[in-house]
Design a protein around this motif. Structure first.
Motif, short mmCIF file in Angstrom:
data_model
loop_
_atom_site.label_atom_id
_atom_site.label_comp_id
_atom_site.label_asym_id
_atom_site.label_seq_id
_atom_site.Cartn_x
_atom_site.Cartn_y
_atom_site.Cartn_z
N PRO B 479 0.70 -1.15 0.00
CA PRO B 479 -0.05 -0.08 0.14
C PRO B 479 0.89 1.25 -0.14
CG PRO B 479 -0.88 -1.56 1.78
CD PRO B 479 0.54 -2.21 1.15
N GLU B 480 2.07 1.19 0.63
CA GLU B 480 2.80 2.32 0.81
C GLU B 480 3.26 2.58 -0.70
OE1 GLU B 480 6.23 2.27 3.44
OE2 GLU B 480 7.25 3.73 2.31
N LEU B 481 4.01 1.45 -1.28
CA LEU B 481 4.40 2.00 -2.56
C LEU B 481 3.21 2.41 -3.55
CD1 LEU B 481 6.87 -1.09 -2.95
CD2 LEU B 481 7.52 1.36 -2.87
N ILE B 482 2.14 1.94 -3.49
CA ILE B 482 1.30 2.42 -4.29
C ILE B 482 0.90 3.73 -4.20
CG2 ILE B 482 -1.25 1.83 -5.11
CD1 ILE B 482 -0.45 -0.99 -4.59
N ALA B 483 0.62 4.11 -3.09
CA ALA B 483 0.61 5.56 -2.41
C ALA B 483 1.64 6.47 -3.00
CB ALA B 483 0.23 5.67 -0.95
N ARG B 484 2.79 6.18 -2.97
CA ARG B 484 3.95 7.00 -3.37
C ARG B 484 3.81 6.81 -4.77
NH1 ARG B 484 7.21 8.09 0.43
NH2 ARG B 484 7.67 6.54 2.30
N TYR B 485 3.58 5.89 -5.49
CA TYR B 485 3.18 6.05 -7.01
C TYR B 485 2.34 7.07 -7.31
CZ TYR B 485 2.16 4.55 -11.80
OH TYR B 485 2.30 4.72 -13.12
N CYS B 486 1.12 6.95 -6.79
CA CYS B 486 -0.01 8.23 -6.68
C CYS B 486 0.86 9.53 -6.40
CB CYS B 486 -0.92 7.91 -5.63
SG CYS B 486 -2.03 6.67 -6.09
N ASP B 487 1.74 9.49 -5.42
CA ASP B 487 2.23 10.77 -5.15
C ASP B 487 2.96 11.27 -6.50
OD1 ASP B 487 2.62 13.09 -3.43
OD2 ASP B 487 4.80 12.25 -3.10
#
Lengths: 224, 841
Positions: B479-487
């Motif tokens: 989830p963290e990586l995907i949120a970072r990707y969104c960022d």
């Protein structure tokens, strides 16, 4: 001869009333015998720890005997090692007990009944939790619980020792009332080898942990 | 004797049935003309005197028509028919009238019964008891018998002829004879119409079997006399032909069709023929027993051998093509010369032979074909295995395993090179997911079970893979990586993408997000980064931001995004507040001496931010006071707390060789501005702490960041090393007058203040745990409040189900929560059973 024997016209309720009175008097006399011991220093309407010890001596039972709990339960006592005048008087009158010998017999009879009557055992068991913990506490501390389990169950359940050991190793502080209640169910229902323990059932987590622990130990033994 | 009326009626309908076969255009005899006129005039049963007399003229009641008188003529007529000689109308009528006269005029005679009776012992006893048919005012028994014998003789002749023939020749002969005889039977049926109407009808009505109508009698004779003998050999011939066709030769298909038709026509329903005059409605039982069964057996043998032979010499993929072809051929075959009802058992046989019995081959080759990406062959497997029951189950499992493995392999590769790169992580996931989404829709027709397998596998590898393993099996890494990707997508940068592509990318993110188990973790990271984008004014596009929020809302519901939405609103409102404050200052003639922008953020919607206690430079603190006063006049009773840690400003310098501008955090600003007053441009930590009224642990990272940017120098810190927290209070920091930068505008905010990072991560984790506990408890209470009484297992599964959109709760945690709620008297156990909970109102 009592005065009413000479007046046969007196109606029966009077007879009963008088009988009651005489019982009450006898019961109260018994109370007086143990109440207000100077060492207890609790005032005139209470039997304190010293009084209780004396009572137990007269009854011929040890202080860790299950009959002590049964007595407290029958008299609906609120506090350990104490009886108030009301508890004593109401309790003994309801039991129809006027002497120490009567009381001894009643206790022995109740104990025999408990061996067979599971629902009665359950009421005594639940009573023990409220009775055994300090009056205004919500939970019973673990060591107290262990003492009461020993008194209540003696050698009845093979798993009790393992359970006690488990609680101490895990350094459990308190026993919640739900856990207390279900420990009886657990010992009653579950075989010593845990074969009929259902992982899906609503056992408290602490009991689940216990079962896991035993199983692991068994595995370790098996592997060795 | 029947009355005249009955005769009339029968006569009329008899003629009518004859007309079916022979068309009368002229009246050959006087009575015939009368007859036609009668039939025209007689729409109902109404009779006139004249008609009666006409009929009687035609059949003079007193005329004695003896069987012996008419039979020779009839027999010669039959000979003509079977001898393929043409029968003129006149001749036909003579024959017809012969039968008619015989049936009508001959008074019932006992001799009839004695002729028919000996046929069966049962018949004798019945006849002798009842006198042959109570209704035997009608003559015809002997005629029937003679006709029957005649037909038998004729069919036997044909049989003798057939016995000489073999194979295809026999089939050809059979078909020819069959077609002729079927026609003759119809003609004879016309001639003997009166026998049908009178004697046969009564016999049948009295259930005197086996008596048939004339045409049926013909068919039955054919079946029992000829076909019963030739059956096996005709069938052999037919089966040989079919085999030849399957082998690829051209055959005369009409032959087989004719044979099949004969088997269908001969399916004479014994019961139906008794009650109904027509035998058109045939029963397929005969066809099934005699033809279909044999045909299916042959088919099974043929294809069992073919399947084994073919597989020995050809690869499996060719085998599948072969099956496809065979299945089509058989369907076509069935359509062309078999009965439609045969298609179902025929297909089943083929499917059993080709697919069911070889199912392990399909299952064995499915995996390798997936590996080789042979999508067409995979589609073929799907089509073929889908034909048999449970044929797809194994394949679904195999697909799930395969996708999981592919996904994990892809991420293994990424984990080796760049385990912390959100772009790579997403690329890896998307590549695999898109590939198999395409496969499922193209080759497996989007079948629900295959989609499920795709979902399961995606969920498997997205939540558990090499990268999450590196992160200590933490379920929060994904989830963290995907949120970072969104960022990365949504943050302003030089390689921002266009709107259309953005939309597509966000859609991809959502496609992956769907599979994330711990959606609450994603939410937390996303919120945090979103807040940074908003505070820093770093969003690439507001449209894209709100698009993303609405996509998340669509998937997880209003509650999930309500905070994000409010954060968005706060940011918008802050622009107004800043503007109004400026106007207010102008009105009141307050000169701030600096540009001031403010963001007022709702405490409950925004993620927590680190606090910083520090005395702000005078100019700034004056402005802050002004704003406080202004804000309190606008909103009474709201408490403002200042988050210096997130505030930034711009400084311009004149002290260096060039005129530099600095982007700096407020803390950095505060430290730097101390140097305006500092003697010799040197300060030690103690002095700074005193002047800024702050703690050492808050100050050290700030000083460290300035040191890193070469603005400050310190003899106690070796060049290129990190400043330590334990550095002495007396350490002296000097402003470096030789500071140089290529850029005129220097951004100091990019240097992370190190100490903050670690702390935050730990806090986040605790925060998630605590949040989850509350969410679980709230969920339990909500469920119990509506259900009042619920079994343990139901409660647990209900909780898991309700929370599945946010995260996957640990069952133990749920149980602990239940116990906690019991302890706090929200719930209790039911008195009667320990496995049920009750809600305490």
């Amino acid at each position: 001869m009592p005065p009413n024997a000479q007046q046969p016209t007196t109606d029966e309720s009077n007879v009963i009333d008088d009988a009651k009175t005489s019982v009450t008097v006898a019961v109260h006399q018994l109370f007086e015998r143990y109440a207000n011991k100077p060492a207890d220093n609790l005032g005139p309407d209470r039997i304190g720890p010293h009084g209780v010890l004396e009572l137990l001596e007269d009854l011929g039972i040890g202080s860790t005997d299950r009959k002590v709990l049964i007595l407290a339960w029958l008299l609906k006592a609120k506090i350990q090692c104490e009886f108030t005048a009301d508890e004593w008087n109401d309790g003994l009158v309801a039991l129809g007990v006027v002497s120490i010998d009567d009381l001894r017999m009643v206790l022995e009879k109740e104990e025999r009944i408990l061996e067979k009557d599971a629902s009665k055992l359950k009421t005594l068991y639940r009573f023990t939790y409220t009775f055994g913990k300090p009056e205004h506490h919500r939970k019973m501390d673990c060591e107290t619980a262990i003492v009461y389990w020993k008194i209540l169950f003696e050698d009845r359940y093979a798993l009790l020792d393992a359970w006690t050991l488990f609680l101490r190793v895990q350094q459990i502080d308190v026993i919640k009332s739900d856990v207390w209640n279900l420990v009886l169910e657990f010992f009653e229902q579950i075989d010593a080898n845990l074969s009929n323990y259902d992982d899906e059932a609503a056992w408290p987590v602490l009991l689940t942990d216990f079962v896991e622990h035993i199983r692991k130990e068994k595995c370790a033994v098996g592997a060795a | 004797m029947p009355d005249a009326g009955t005769i009339n009626t029968l006569l009329w309908s008899g003629t009518f049935s004859t007309q079916k076969f022979y068309c009368f255009t002229t009246a050959p005899r006087k009575h015939k003309a009368d007859l036609s006129s009668t039939s025209k005039k007689l729409p109902t049963d109404k009779k006139t005197k004249a008609e009666e007399t006409e009929a009687i003229v035609m059949n003079p009641a007193n005329l004695k028509v003896d069987l012996e008188t008419i039979w020779p003529d009839l027999e010669s007529g039959l000979d003509d028919i079977f001898g393929e000689r043409r029968i003129e109308q006149k001749r036909y009528m003579t024959l017809y009238t012969n039968v008619y006269n015989h049936c009508i005029n001959t008074p019932s005679s006992f001799s009839d019964s004695t002729i028919v009776a000996p046929k069966s012992g049962r018949g004798v006893s019945r006849n002798s008891m009842n006198g042959y048919g109570n209704g035997s005012e009608f003559t015809g028994g002997e005629l029937y018998q003679r006709l029957k014998n005649y037909l038998e003789r004729t069919v036997i002749k044909a049989l003798q002829e057939g016995k000489e023939k073999h194979d295809e020749e026999l089939v050809r002969f059979y078909v020819k004879k069959w077609e002729q005889f079927r026609f003759y039977f119809k003609v004879i049926d016309g001639i003997f119409a009166y026998l049908n109407k009178h004697w046969i009808k009564r016999q049948i009505e009295d259930k005197r079997d086996p008596i048939y109508y004339v045409k049926t009698l013909g068919l039955v004779t054919w079946r029992d006399v000829l076909l019963s003998e030739l059956d096996a050999r005709v069938m052999q011939g037919v089966m040989d032909l079919i085999r030849q066709e399957r082998d690829g030769q051209t055959i005369d298909r009409s032959l087989i069709r004719a044979v099949v038709e004969s088997y269908v026509d001969l399916g004479i329903d014994e019961d139906a023929s008794c009650t109904s005059r027509t035998v058109e409605k045939s029963d397929l039982k005969f066809y099934r027993q005699k033809f279909e069964k044999r045909f299916l057996g042959e088919t099974e043998n043929y294809y069992t051998t073919e399947a084994d032979d073919f597989l020995q010499q050809n690869p499996f993929t060719e085998y599948m093509k072969k099956i496809e072809k065979r299945l089509n051929e058989e369907a076509e075959r069935c359509n062309f010369y078999l009965q439609t009802s045969t298609l179902q058992p025929l297909s089943q046989i083929c499917e059993t032979v080709f697919i069911q019995r070889k199912i392990e081959l399909f299952q064995r080759d499915f995996g390798p074909l997936l590996e080789q990406e042979r999508d067409d062959d995979l589609a073929r497997i799907y089509q073929l295995c889908g034909r048999i029951e449970q044929g797809l189950e194994e394949l679904k499992l195999a697909l799930e395993r395969h996708i999981t493995r592919q996904g994990q392999n892809a991420i293994d590769e990424i984990a080796k090179k760049s385990p912390n790169d959100p772009r790579e992580f997403m690329r890896g996931i998307l590549e695999v997911h898109m590939r198999y989404k395409g496969l499922v829709s193209k080759s497996f027709q989007n079948e629900a079970g295959f989609n499920q397998a795709l979902d399961k596998a995606s969920s498997n590898f997205i939540n558990k893979n090499a990268i999450t393993k590196i992160a200590g099996n933490s379920s929060s890494k994904g989830p963290e990586l995907i949120a970072r990707y969104c960022d990365l997508l949504l943050r302003k940068s030089k390689d921002n993408i266009g709107e259309a592509e953005m939309e597509e990318q966000l859609q991809n993110v959502i496609a992956v997000f769907k599979y994330i188990e711990d959606k609450d973790v994603f939410q937390q990271f996303y919120t945090k980064m979103f807040s940074k984008r908003l505070i820093g004014g770093l969003s690439a596009s507001d449209t894209a931001e709100s698009q993303m929020i609405s996509k998340l809302k669509q998937m997880c519901g209003f509650e999930y995004t309500s905070k994000l939405q409010r954060m968005f609103t706060d940011t918008e409102l802050s622009k107004n507040i800043t503007e109004n404050f400026r106007k207010n200052c102008q009105e009141k003639d307050i000169a701030l001496g600096l540009d001031f922008t403010i963001m007022v953020l709702g405490y409950s919607s925004w993620p927590s931010m680190p606090q910083l206690q520090m005395q702000m430079p005078l100019k700034l603190s004056e402005t802050i006071e002004h704003f406080k006063n202004y804000y309190n006049t606008q909103h009474n009773g709201r408490k403002l707390s200042w988050i210096y840690s997130q505030s930034r400003g711009e400084l311009s310098s004149t002290g260096f060789q060039k005129k530099y501008g600095f982007q700096a955090w407020t803390a950095q600003m505060a430290v730097l501005m101390l140097y305006n007053e500092a003697p010799k441009q040197a300060l030690n930590l103690k002095e700074m702490m005193l002047q800024l009224n702050t703690l050492k642990e808050q100050l050290v990272p700030v000083v460290g960041s300035l040191l890193k940017n070469d603005l400050l120098k310190c003899d106690d810190v070796a060049a290129g090393t990190e400043i330590e927290n334990e550095i002495a209070d007396t350490a002296v920091f000097t402003l470096d007058p030789n500071f140089q930068s290529k850029k005129i505008k220097v951004d100091l905010t990019r240097t992370q203040m190190r100490s903050e990072v670690k702390k935050e991560a730990e806090k986040d984790k605790k925060c998630i745990e605590e949040d989850r506990r509350l969410v679980i408890e709230a969920c339990i209470v909500r469920i119990m409040k509506t259900r009042k009484r619920l079994a343990h297992n139901e409660l647990i599964s209900e909780v898991l189900q309700q929370l599945s959109t946010r995260f996957t709760p640990n069952v133990m945690k749920v149980r602990t929560s239940i116990e906690g709620l019991m302890e706090r008297l929200f719930l209790k156990r039911a008195e009667d059973t320990m496995n049920v909970y009750e809600y305490i109102a």
